[in-house]
Design a protein around this motif. Structure first.
Motif, short mmCIF file in Angstrom:
data_model
loop_
_atom_site.label_atom_id
_atom_site.label_comp_id
_atom_site.label_asym_id
_atom_site.label_seq_id
_atom_site.Cartn_x
_atom_site.Cartn_y
_atom_site.Cartn_z
N GLN A 1 13.72 37.65 60.85
CA GLN A 1 13.45 38.19 62.18
C GLN A 1 12.00 38.66 62.29
O GLN A 1 11.33 38.42 63.29
CB GLN A 1 14.40 39.35 62.49
N MET A 2 11.51 39.33 61.24
CA MET A 2 10.12 39.80 61.25
C MET A 2 9.16 38.62 61.30
O MET A 2 8.17 38.65 62.03
CB MET A 2 9.85 40.66 60.02
N GLU A 3 9.44 37.57 60.54
CA GLU A 3 8.58 36.39 60.55
C GLU A 3 8.60 35.71 61.91
O GLU A 3 7.57 35.22 62.38
CB GLU A 3 9.00 35.43 59.45
N ALA A 4 9.77 35.67 62.54
CA ALA A 4 9.87 35.06 63.87
C ALA A 4 9.05 35.85 64.89
O ALA A 4 8.37 35.27 65.74
CB ALA A 4 11.33 34.99 64.31
N GLU A 5 9.09 37.19 64.80
CA GLU A 5 8.30 38.01 65.71
C GLU A 5 6.80 37.79 65.47
O GLU A 5 6.03 37.72 66.42
CB GLU A 5 8.66 39.48 65.52
N GLN B 1 21.43 40.39 54.20
CA GLN B 1 20.90 41.29 55.23
C GLN B 1 19.37 41.35 55.15
O GLN B 1 18.69 41.28 56.17
CB GLN B 1 21.48 42.70 55.04
N GLU B 2 18.84 41.49 53.93
CA GLU B 2 17.39 41.54 53.75
C GLU B 2 16.73 40.24 54.20
O GLU B 2 15.68 40.26 54.85
CB GLU B 2 17.05 41.82 52.28
N LEU B 3 17.34 39.13 53.87
CA LEU B 3 16.80 37.83 54.27
C LEU B 3 16.80 37.70 55.79
O LEU B 3 15.83 37.22 56.39
CB LEU B 3 17.61 36.70 53.63
N LYS B 4 17.86 38.17 56.42
CA LYS B 4 17.96 38.10 57.88
C LYS B 4 16.87 38.95 58.53
O LYS B 4 16.21 38.52 59.47
CB LYS B 4 19.34 38.57 58.33
#
Length: 100
Positions: A26-30, A19-22
């Motif tokens: 997502q934050m890195e993609a944003e 979950q943390e990795l996901k």
């Protein structure tokens, strides 16, 4: 098949890590979406319109400055303008070469 408490804890920890990795991905993609490549021009006009501007030039900047600096906004804007003029004057005078 018996599953020990240690194994259950291991599976729970593994799931939390997933979950943390996901979330991290997502934050890195944003953040990646907000990056601008160095060879792209930020000030390029993407479209032209024959319509008049919807607001006065500088109006948005002035309101942001008032929100940030309150009654001293005009003074800060003046200081910024003076600094930019100094830089522009130095660049005009010395003609520095741009590097890529």
């Amino acid at each position: 098949m018996n599953i020990s408490e240690e194994l259950r804890q291991y599976f729970a920890q593994t799931e939390r890590h997933r979950q943390e990795l996901k979330k991290q991905q997502q934050m890195e993609a944003e953040q990646q979406d907000s990056y601008v490549l160095a060879d792209q021009d930020l000030h390029r006009v993407y479209w032209r319109s024959s319509l008049p501007p919807s607001e006065r030039p500088g109006e948005r900047r002035t309101s942001e400055m008032k929100k940030l600096y309150g009654k001293d906004a005009a003074k800060i804007q003046g200081m910024e303008a003076a600094m930019q003029l100094t830089v522009d004057h130095s660049c005009d005078k010395k003609q520095p070469k741009l590097y890529h």
